[in-house]
Motif scaffolding. Sequence first.
Motif, PDB file in Angstrom:
ATOM      1  N   PHE A   1       0.830  -1.205   0.000  1.00  0.00           N
ATOM      2  CA  PHE A   1       0.000   0.000   0.000  1.00  0.00           C
ATOM      3  C   PHE A   1       0.865   1.256   0.000  1.00  0.00           C
ATOM      4  O   PHE A   1       0.600   2.202  -0.758  1.00  0.00           O
ATOM      5  CB  PHE A   1      -0.911  -0.013   1.233  1.00  0.00           C
ATOM      6  N   PHE A   2       1.896   1.293   0.845  1.00  0.00           N
ATOM      7  CA  PHE A   2       2.728   2.498   0.930  1.00  0.00           C
ATOM      8  C   PHE A   2       3.490   2.726  -0.372  1.00  0.00           C
ATOM      9  O   PHE A   2       3.627   3.865  -0.834  1.00  0.00           O
ATOM     10  CB  PHE A   2       3.690   2.392   2.112  1.00  0.00           C
ATOM     11  N   ALA A   3       3.973   1.651  -0.985  1.00  0.00           N
ATOM     12  CA  ALA A   3       4.653   1.803  -2.274  1.00  0.00           C
ATOM     13  C   ALA A   3       3.706   2.390  -3.316  1.00  0.00           C
ATOM     14  O   ALA A   3       4.099   3.231  -4.137  1.00  0.00           O
ATOM     15  CB  ALA A   3       5.201   0.462  -2.749  1.00  0.00           C
ATOM     16  N   GLY A   4       2.443   1.955  -3.284  1.00  0.00           N
ATOM     17  CA  GLY A   4       1.461   2.520  -4.202  1.00  0.00           C
ATOM     18  C   GLY A   4       1.201   3.988  -3.926  1.00  0.00           C
ATOM     19  O   GLY A   4       1.040   4.794  -4.852  1.00  0.00           O
ATOM     20  N   ALA A   5       1.155   4.348  -2.640  1.00  0.00           N
ATOM     21  CA  ALA A   5       0.980   5.761  -2.296  1.00  0.00           C
ATOM     22  C   ALA A   5       2.170   6.590  -2.766  1.00  0.00           C
ATOM     23  O   ALA A   5       2.005   7.704  -3.270  1.00  0.00           O
ATOM     24  CB  ALA A   5       0.789   5.904  -0.793  1.00  0.00           C
ATOM     25  N   LEU A   6       3.384   6.046  -2.608  1.00  0.00           N
ATOM     26  CA  LEU A   6       4.571   6.751  -3.093  1.00  0.00           C
ATOM     27  C   LEU A   6       4.507   6.946  -4.611  1.00  0.00           C
ATOM     28  O   LEU A   6       4.925   7.996  -5.133  1.00  0.00           O
ATOM     29  CB  LEU A   6       5.832   5.982  -2.711  1.00  0.00           C
ATOM     30  N   ALA A   7       3.988   5.946  -5.319  1.00  0.00           N
ATOM     31  CA  ALA A   7       3.830   6.088  -6.767  1.00  0.00           C
ATOM     32  C   ALA A   7       2.928   7.271  -7.105  1.00  0.00           C
ATOM     33  O   ALA A   7       3.214   8.062  -8.015  1.00  0.00           O
ATOM     34  CB  ALA A   7       3.267   4.800  -7.361  1.00  0.00           C
ATOM     35  N   CYS A   8       1.826   7.414  -6.366  1.00  0.00           N
ATOM     36  CA  CYS A   8       0.902   8.517  -6.614  1.00  0.00           C
ATOM     37  C   CYS A   8       1.535   9.858  -6.260  1.00  0.00           C
ATOM     38  O   CYS A   8       1.371  10.853  -6.976  1.00  0.00           O
ATOM     39  CB  CYS A   8      -0.380   8.308  -5.810  1.00  0.00           C
ATOM     40  N   LEU A   9       2.261   9.906  -5.149  1.00  0.00           N
ATOM     41  CA  LEU A   9       2.943  11.139  -4.765  1.00  0.00           C
ATOM     42  C   LEU A   9       4.016  11.499  -5.784  1.00  0.00           C
ATOM     43  O   LEU A   9       4.217  12.681  -6.113  1.00  0.00           O
ATOM     44  CB  LEU A   9       3.551  10.987  -3.371  1.00  0.00           C
ATOM     45  N   GLY A  10       4.708  10.473  -6.291  1.00  0.00           N
ATOM     46  CA  GLY A  10       5.699  10.723  -7.322  1.00  0.00           C
ATOM     47  C   GLY A  10       5.083  11.289  -8.582  1.00  0.00           C
ATOM     48  O   GLY A  10       5.632  12.204  -9.216  1.00  0.00           O
ATOM     49  N   GLN A  11       3.933  10.749  -8.970  1.00  0.00           N
ATOM     50  CA  GLN A  11       3.238  11.264 -10.143  1.00  0.00           C
ATOM     51  C   GLN A  11       2.812  12.711  -9.925  1.00  0.00           C
ATOM     52  O   GLN A  11       2.900  13.554 -10.838  1.00  0.00           O
ATOM     53  CB  GLN A  11       2.027  10.383 -10.451  1.00  0.00           C
ATOM     54  N   ALA A  12       2.360  13.022  -8.714  1.00  0.00           N
ATOM     55  CA  ALA A  12       1.989  14.405  -8.411  1.00  0.00           C
ATOM     56  C   ALA A  12       3.197  15.329  -8.539  1.00  0.00           C
ATOM     57  O   ALA A  12       3.087  16.452  -9.048  1.00  0.00           O
ATOM     58  CB  ALA A  12       1.404  14.489  -7.000  1.00  0.00           C
ATOM     59  N   ALA A  13       4.354  14.864  -8.064  1.00  0.00           N
ATOM     60  CA  ALA A  13       5.573  15.669  -8.164  1.00  0.00           C
ATOM     61  C   ALA A  13       5.938  15.929  -9.625  1.00  0.00           C
ATOM     62  O   ALA A  13       6.367  17.033  -9.990  1.00  0.00           O
ATOM     63  CB  ALA A  13       6.723  14.972  -7.437  1.00  0.00           C
ATOM     64  N   THR A  14       5.762  14.910 -10.466  1.00  0.00           N
ATOM     65  CA  THR A  14       6.052  15.086 -11.892  1.00  0.00           C
ATOM     66  C   THR A  14       5.111  16.102 -12.527  1.00  0.00           C
ATOM     67  O   THR A  14       5.538  17.002 -13.262  1.00  0.00           O
ATOM     68  CB  THR A  14       5.920  13.734 -12.624  1.00  0.00           C
ATOM     69  N   GLU A  15       3.822  15.983 -12.236  1.00  0.00           N
ATOM     70  CA  GLU A  15       2.840  16.854 -12.868  1.00  0.00           C
ATOM     71  C   GLU A  15       2.953  18.299 -12.386  1.00  0.00           C
ATOM     72  O   GLU A  15       2.788  19.240 -13.169  1.00  0.00           O
ATOM     73  CB  GLU A  15       1.430  16.333 -12.591  1.00  0.00           C
ATOM     74  N   LEU A  16       3.243  18.490 -11.096  1.00  0.00           N
ATOM     75  CA  LEU A  16       3.231  19.841 -10.544  1.00  0.00           C
ATOM     76  C   LEU A  16       4.596  20.516 -10.565  1.00  0.00           C
ATOM     77  O   LEU A  16       4.687  21.734 -10.691  1.00  0.00           O
ATOM     78  CB  LEU A  16       2.714  19.804  -9.100  1.00  0.00           C
ATOM     79  N   ALA A  17       5.659  19.717 -10.393  1.00  0.00           N
ATOM     80  CA  ALA A  17       6.997  20.308 -10.286  1.00  0.00           C
ATOM     81  C   ALA A  17       7.893  19.966 -11.464  1.00  0.00           C
ATOM     82  O   ALA A  17       9.000  20.519 -11.579  1.00  0.00           O
ATOM     83  CB  ALA A  17       7.664  19.851  -8.984  1.00  0.00           C
ATOM     84  N   GLY A  18       7.469  19.043 -12.322  1.00  0.00           N
ATOM     85  CA  GLY A  18       8.279  18.667 -13.469  1.00  0.00           C
ATOM     86  C   GLY A  18       9.550  17.926 -13.102  1.00  0.00           C
ATOM     87  O   GLY A  18      10.486  17.850 -13.897  1.00  0.00           O
ATOM     88  N   THR A  19       9.601  17.358 -11.924  1.00  0.00           N
ATOM     89  CA  THR A  19      10.804  16.660 -11.459  1.00  0.00           C
ATOM     90  C   THR A  19      10.819  15.221 -11.943  1.00  0.00           C
ATOM     91  O   THR A  19       9.764  14.619 -12.193  1.00  0.00           O
ATOM     92  CB  THR A  19      10.885  16.691  -9.919  1.00  0.00           C
TER      93      THR A  19
END
Length: 448
Positions: A290-308
């Motif tokens: 579950f936590f790995a999946g949450a990290l995946a979603c947070l990572g996607q948010a970082a890509t979309e919002l910060a372009g990282t």
Amino acid sequence: MEFTELDDYRIAAGILTEWLPCAAEDDWRADPRPASYIHEAHLRRTSGARYGGGRDSWLGTAFEVPGPLDGEAFRRALQRWIDRHEPLRSHAALGDEESGMVVRRTTPPGRVSVRPIRHGAAEPDTVRDRLLGLLDDYTAPHLWPSYVFATLERSGDESHSGDFAPFTVFFGADHSIIDGYSVVLVAHEISALYDEERTGRAADLFPVGSYIDFGAAERDESARVDDDHEAVRIWRRTLTEGGGQAPAFPLPIGQRPARAVPQRRLSERWFDDEQASQFSARCRRSEAGFFAGALACLGQAATELAGTDRFRTVAPAHTRAGPIWAGSLGWFVGLRPIDLDLTGTTGFDELAARGAAELRRTRAAARVPFVRVGELLGTPILPRFVVSYMDVRFVPMAAQWPELNARALRSRSYTHDVYVWINRTPEGVNVSARFPDNPVAGENVPSF
């Protein structure tokens, strides 16, 4: 159980009673056991604190108990709970400036009594102000007790149904005594002991170890760690790539204020229980937790919002390595850096699998106190962006938390950082956060 500040907890008009632990000076004994690494670092960090000597570092809980309050039974229950958990009967403090040593004193079971101070009936705002003052005053890490209890009996003896209204229990303690998992155990243990005192029905609490023994053993083990240990290598890479600092929030959070300003907070429900189960099943299909999946979603948010192309954070991990520590009160927390590679894909399966691999890679980092790692690296590790995940669905009494209006509480914070807590409970998944109170962070953190 939702994690909130006291300002966000529903408080009724009523009679507030403070329950204050007391011990005679003659009952204290010198105790040679050292403070844990994280406890000692906490004492040193707050010894000259700008923000009240550590009074911004308490955790606690609030929950309801079917009324009416039997004051004598409740007092006995609290005294038994204090006897059960040795950190509540022990105090570590910094010694004189010349030695710089941490000095501990401990009192045996049966020597701490609890004294009630009952206030008159008051309106909700007055009750809340008294509670905030009480928790701030009695949870400083440099004084004993660094914890306190209170009860609130609602105005009006009976509810509309004719049954006595429940009373509310509040508990707060400095972080050196409790961590996030300890907090969610409190309601069950105090309720069970109170019920036993009232009815004679056995509480049946499992034996627990002392966090003070844990901290002493942890120091012995950590003394054998050298700068080639896997935990040190993991943190060295993180700090090197971060210019000597732990990971920061991926979006701007504004300038550090010139004076202490309380942080903003948010709390929201992500999933109900059915949705949480569906997300968990989706993670398993990606061979991730579950936590790995949450990290995946947070990572996607970082890509979309910060372009990282990297999602970096610090994640706490519990260090309760054995059943004797499962129900103990203490600060059983290690830290691991997370560095999730976001390049080449935006698909959940791949990102979740990478998150799982990163959690495996950094597992060793959480097993050595990060304060000890900082000593070996010659630089302190100061978390700036933390994402915490806890699954507390199977904690005793968790299914009853909604009807008991149970909440985990935390103090106000004045730091210039971002903390996110993701908690899975029988109700689903709740996320809460705290962050600097300025327009930049106020826009970026909720968006993220």
